[in-house]
Design a protein around this motif. Structure first.
Motif, PDB file in Angstrom:
ATOM      1  N   MET A   1       0.841  -1.195   0.000  1.00 38.43           N
ATOM      2  CA  MET A   1       0.000   0.000   0.000  1.00 38.43           C
ATOM      3  C   MET A   1       0.882   1.254   0.000  1.00 38.43           C
ATOM      4  O   MET A   1       1.856   1.326   0.737  1.00 38.43           O
ATOM      5  CB  MET A   1      -0.864  -0.022   1.283  1.00 38.43           C
ATOM      6  N   ILE A   2       0.528   2.201  -0.854  1.00 40.66           N
ATOM      7  CA  ILE A   2       1.316   3.445  -0.900  1.00 40.66           C
ATOM      8  C   ILE A   2       0.375   4.625  -0.625  1.00 40.66           C
ATOM      9  O   ILE A   2      -0.649   4.789  -1.297  1.00 40.66           O
ATOM     10  CB  ILE A   2       2.013   3.615  -2.266  1.00 40.66           C
ATOM     11  N   VAL A   3       0.719   5.409   0.393  1.00 36.02           N
ATOM     12  CA  VAL A   3      -0.108   6.566   0.752  1.00 36.02           C
ATOM     13  C   VAL A   3       0.740   7.837   0.703  1.00 36.02           C
ATOM     14  O   VAL A   3       1.856   7.870   1.228  1.00 36.02           O
ATOM     15  CB  VAL A   3      -0.728   6.386   2.167  1.00 36.02           C
ATOM     16  N   LEU A   4       0.171   8.850   0.048  1.00 35.43           N
ATOM     17  CA  LEU A   4       0.833  10.154   0.009  1.00 35.43           C
ATOM     18  C   LEU A   4       0.171  11.038   1.064  1.00 35.43           C
ATOM     19  O   LEU A   4      -1.060  11.104   1.147  1.00 35.43           O
ATOM     20  CB  LEU A   4       0.688  10.767  -1.386  1.00 35.43           C
ATOM     21  N   GLY A   5       0.971  11.684   1.898  1.00 34.09           N
ATOM     22  CA  GLY A   5       0.428  12.521   2.974  1.00 34.09           C
ATOM     23  C   GLY A   5       0.860  13.967   2.840  1.00 34.09           C
ATOM     24  O   GLY A   5       2.024  14.248   2.537  1.00 34.09           O
ATOM     25  N   ILE A   6      -0.097  14.858   3.068  1.00 30.57           N
ATOM     26  CA  ILE A   6       0.162  16.307   2.924  1.00 30.57           C
ATOM     27  C   ILE A   6      -0.058  17.003   4.261  1.00 30.57           C
ATOM     28  O   ILE A   6      -1.106  16.833   4.890  1.00 30.57           O
ATOM     29  CB  ILE A   6      -0.806  16.923   1.885  1.00 30.57           C
ATOM     30  N   GLU A   7       0.920  17.796   4.676  1.00 30.19           N
ATOM     31  CA  GLU A   7       0.801  18.574   5.918  1.00 30.19           C
ATOM     32  C   GLU A   7       0.983  20.059   5.577  1.00 30.19           C
ATOM     33  O   GLU A   7       1.979  20.439   4.969  1.00 30.19           O
ATOM     34  CB  GLU A   7       1.878  18.114   6.920  1.00 30.19           C
ATOM     35  N   ILE A  18       4.581   7.105   1.822  1.00 32.57           N
ATOM     36  CA  ILE A  18       4.932   5.942   2.649  1.00 32.57           C
ATOM     37  C   ILE A  18       4.388   4.659   2.021  1.00 32.57           C
ATOM     38  O   ILE A  18       3.224   4.594   1.617  1.00 32.57           O
ATOM     39  CB  ILE A  18       4.396   6.114   4.089  1.00 32.57           C
ATOM     40  N   LYS A  19       5.282   3.673   1.958  1.00 29.07           N
ATOM     41  CA  LYS A  19       4.880   2.364   1.449  1.00 29.07           C
ATOM     42  C   LYS A  19       4.824   1.390   2.629  1.00 29.07           C
ATOM     43  O   LYS A  19       5.729   1.386   3.467  1.00 29.07           O
ATOM     44  CB  LYS A  19       5.922   1.890   0.429  1.00 29.07           C
ATOM     45  N   SER A  20       3.777   0.595   2.706  1.00 33.68           N
ATOM     46  CA  SER A  20       3.710  -0.412   3.776  1.00 33.68           C
ATOM     47  C   SER A  20       3.235  -1.730   3.186  1.00 33.68           C
ATOM     48  O   SER A  20       2.425  -1.758   2.267  1.00 33.68           O
ATOM     49  CB  SER A  20       2.763   0.047   4.884  1.00 33.68           C
ATOM     50  N   GLU A  21       3.761  -2.814   3.755  1.00 30.30           N
ATOM     51  CA  GLU A  21       3.450  -4.144   3.225  1.00 30.30           C
ATOM     52  C   GLU A  21       3.456  -5.142   4.368  1.00 30.30           C
ATOM     53  O   GLU A  21       4.404  -5.156   5.162  1.00 30.30           O
ATOM     54  CB  GLU A  21       4.561  -4.553   2.243  1.00 30.30           C
ATOM     55  N   GLN A  22       2.411  -5.942   4.462  1.00 27.60           N
ATOM     56  CA  GLN A  22       2.376  -6.955   5.518  1.00 27.60           C
ATOM     57  C   GLN A  22       3.248  -8.145   5.115  1.00 27.60           C
ATOM     58  O   GLN A  22       3.040  -8.738   4.065  1.00 27.60           O
ATOM     59  CB  GLN A  22       0.923  -7.415   5.727  1.00 27.60           C
ATOM     60  N   GLU A  23       4.251  -8.431   5.934  1.00 25.33           N
ATOM     61  CA  GLU A  23       5.081  -9.611   5.664  1.00 25.33           C
ATOM     62  C   GLU A  23       5.013 -10.511   6.880  1.00 25.33           C
ATOM     63  O   GLU A  23       5.586 -10.213   7.911  1.00 25.33           O
ATOM     64  CB  GLU A  23       6.536  -9.205   5.378  1.00 25.33           C
ATOM     65  N   THR A 328      -2.195   5.916   6.407  1.00 22.06           N
ATOM     66  CA  THR A 328      -1.985   4.474   6.203  1.00 22.06           C
ATOM     67  C   THR A 328      -2.723   3.669   7.276  1.00 22.06           C
ATOM     68  O   THR A 328      -3.413   2.687   6.974  1.00 22.06           O
ATOM     69  CB  THR A 328      -0.468   4.146   6.271  1.00 22.06           C
ATOM     70  N   GLU A 329      -2.599   4.108   8.532  1.00 18.88           N
ATOM     71  CA  GLU A 329      -3.267   3.372   9.628  1.00 18.88           C
ATOM     72  C   GLU A 329      -4.787   3.374   9.434  1.00 18.88           C
ATOM     73  O   GLU A 329      -5.462   2.350   9.604  1.00 18.88           O
ATOM     74  CB  GLU A 329      -2.909   4.002  10.981  1.00 18.88           C
ATOM     75  N   ILE A 330      -5.321   4.540   9.069  1.00 16.67           N
ATOM     76  CA  ILE A 330      -6.781   4.661   8.883  1.00 16.67           C
ATOM     77  C   ILE A 330      -7.230   3.793   7.703  1.00 16.67           C
ATOM     78  O   ILE A 330      -8.231   3.075   7.772  1.00 16.67           O
ATOM     79  CB  ILE A 330      -7.171   6.153   8.652  1.00 16.67           C
ATOM     80  N   PHE A 331      -6.461   3.839   6.634  1.00 16.47           N
ATOM     81  CA  PHE A 331      -6.790   3.093   5.416  1.00 16.47           C
ATOM     82  C   PHE A 331      -6.736   1.584   5.669  1.00 16.47           C
ATOM     83  O   PHE A 331      -7.533   0.818   5.135  1.00 16.47           O
ATOM     84  CB  PHE A 331      -5.786   3.496   4.324  1.00 16.47           C
ATOM     85  N   ARG A 332      -5.802   1.158   6.513  1.00 17.00           N
ATOM     86  CA  ARG A 332      -5.696  -0.280   6.806  1.00 17.00           C
ATOM     87  C   ARG A 332      -6.909  -0.762   7.591  1.00 17.00           C
ATOM     88  O   ARG A 332      -7.373  -1.878   7.388  1.00 17.00           O
ATOM     89  CB  ARG A 332      -4.402  -0.578   7.600  1.00 17.00           C
ATOM     90  N   ILE A 333      -7.413   0.096   8.490  1.00 14.94           N
ATOM     91  CA  ILE A 333      -8.596  -0.292   9.275  1.00 14.94           C
ATOM     92  C   ILE A 333      -9.840  -0.273   8.379  1.00 14.94           C
ATOM     93  O   ILE A 333     -10.738  -1.089   8.505  1.00 14.94           O
ATOM     94  CB  ILE A 333      -8.818   0.707  10.441  1.00 14.94           C
TER      95      ILE A 333
END
Ligand code: KG4
Ligand code: ZN
Length: 354
Positions: A1-7, A18-23, A328-333
């Motif tokens: 999963m790749i999420v782009l974040g804007i502040e 940020i890229k995250s992957e369950q391994e 990313t955390e919100i999207f995973r839930i």
């Protein structure tokens, strides 16, 4: 999963991918790119953030920051799975720039938009860095605009134990810095001169020195002001050593407030919330960059057998990674989430009155 974040809620235009992957049992996470454009130099001349200038600069720079973030990440736009942006709290004109840019990007890429509360970004940052940090945890969040203590049960559930009844901790650092003619932002500059100051020279009062988890910083700020005025009466101008001693004594008092309040929070959480097994404490927000305050929370944790998590210095203050990670955390839930049609500013878990 790749999420782009804007502040863009204050004086940093920042975008991270940020890229995250369950391994197996581990969630692998990686910052593919992170670009921060600070406006601090522009605001220094005003002694603080000038909201209108901030929003104009965000507007001028957000496209450039975005281009650089994409280029540095090495990915193409269609590889992004979701766009997250800070949707408050913050300077409204500045928030609107980042959130609208994010919504436009999400629409054009046909990807979901995730509205991220800025404070949640700070509160979750340690979970990006430390794989073993699990909910629920005791959270002490201290930024330029907020000071909150509570228990974070998940990205969508927070039990507030206390908060400031007047100024935030960061605001107090900034205001005391101004009294000492130090440039904005005050916190790091106070910390710098405190290094060669005598923290025992001045005895400032500990505000709200009681058993509650609520905080107050305006009385402390006034006590410092009176001390500055008193010294100026005696010798017309403060010496470099006077300033360092005030900074060190002030910083020691704030650190003592943190120690007392996190101790109160532990007691309250044990009394009221027996059903939760809390074994971790997290310090977050810009003020968590302060070494004295970090060490106070670390020794509280060591003494009470809590695990202690504090982001590295550069991820304590505002940045894009905290928004990409919270997204990313919100999207995973909730993989079906899409806040594209919701109001930019909405109710959030830190809003409760207490
Ligand atoms: O979280 P943050 O970057 O922005 C907000 O969300 O407000 O926090 C900024 C605040 C400022 O008030 C700044 O003076 C304070 O964090 N700060 C510090 C330090 N670095 C930043 N306060 C004390 N010591 C520091 N080293
Ligand atoms: Zn912040």
């Amino acid at each position: 999963m790749i999420v782009l974040g804007i502040e863009s809620s204050c004086d940093e235009t920042a975008i991270a991918i940020i890229k995250s992957e369950q391994e197996k049992s581990v969630l692998k996470k990686e910052i593919l790119s992170h670009v921060i454009l600070s406006q601090i130099d522009e605001h220094k001349k005003f002694g603080g953030v000038f909201p209108e200038v901030a929003s104009r600069l965000h507007l001028e720079n957000i496209g450039l920051v975005f281009d650089e973030a994409i280029q540095k990440s090495g990915i193409s736009l269609n590889e992004i799975d979701a766009i997250a942006a800070t949707c408050g709290p913050g300077l409204i004109g500045s928030v609107v720039v980042g959130a609208s840019f994010g919504k436009g990007l999400a629409l054009s890429l046909n990807k979901p938009f995730i509205s991220v509360n800025h404070l949640l970004g700070h509160a979750l940052m340690s979970r990006f860095i430390y794989d073993d940090l699990e909910f629920p945890y005791l959270l002490f969040l201290a930024s330029g605009g907020h000071s909150i203590i509570g228990i974070l049960k998940s990205p969508t559930e927070f039990i507030k134990l206390g908060g400031t009844i007047d100024d935030s901790a960061g605001e107090c650092f900034d205001k005391v810095a101004r009294m000492l003619d130090l440039p904005y932002p005050g916190g790091p500059n106070i910390e710098k001169i405190a290094e060669f100051g005598d923290e025992t020279r001045f005895n400032f009062p500990i505000p709200l020195n009681n058993k509650s988890c609520n905080l107050s910083f305006s009385g402390l700020k006034t006590a410092v002001l009176y001390q500055v005025q008193e010294l100026k009466k005696q010798k017309s101008a403060l010496t470099v050593q006077d300033k360092a001693d005030i900074a060190a004594s002030f910083q020691k008092t704030v650190a003592e407030v943190f120690r007392k309040k996190i101790t109160n929070a532990k007691r309250v959480s044990l009394e009221l919330l027996k059903e939760y097994e809390i074994s971790s404490v997290v310090l977050s927000g810009g003020v968590a960059a302060n070494k004295k305050i970090r060490s106070v929370i670390e020794s509280f944790a060591a003494k009470n057998k809590y695990k202690c998590y504090i982001p590295p210095l550069k991820l304590c203050t505002d940045n894009g990674a905290m928004i990409a990670w919270a997204g990313t955390e919100i999207f995973r839930i909730n993989p079906k989430i899409n806040d594209i049609s919701t109001d930019i500013i909405k109710e959030h878990i830190f809003n409760q009155k207490k």
